[in-house]
Design a protein around this motif. Structure first.
Motif: not given
Length: 113
Positions: A37-43, A74-76
């Motif tokens: 739900i928060d990709m940057q935080a998970k990365w 890291f790629e969305i």
């Protein structure tokens, strides 16, 4: 100056990019596909675990240690837009999206972590 309560409320109203992403090894092409739900935080969490040497995926950790951070990106893959009509728990939606993305990727064989 905003109060602590106001800052807390402002944070709750923030919308973070959520969706499915991959960590890709540029040397051997292996992928770790994940969602959040928060990709940057998970990365950031993945990255810190890898830097400290305690990532739960031992094979990814081994490659990170031997090849170095510069060999990973890291790629969305797919972003999930929030539903403004209702408050939703996006966990199931993200898991479904991750499964769809992996189906679209097809059989990647041993090319995953």
């Amino acid at each position: 100056m905003k109060t602590k309560k106001e800052l807390k409320e402002a944070y709750k109203q923030m919308v973070f990019p959520m969706g499915v992403f991959q960590i890709k090894n540029l040397t051997n092409g292996k992928l770790l596909v994940d969602n959040s739900i928060d990709m940057q935080a998970k990365w950031n969490r993945h990255k810190m675990e890898l830097k400290f040497g305690n990532h739960k995926n031992k094979e990814l950790q081994k490659d990170w240690n031997s090849m170095g951070e510069s060999n990973f990106v890291f790629e969305i893959i797919s972003e999930l837009k929030p539903n403004e009509e209702k408050i939703s728990n996006y966990t199931k939606d993200l898991l479904d999206l991750q499964h769809m993305v992996m189906e679209e990727m097809g059989d990647i064989g041993d090319n995953h972590y």
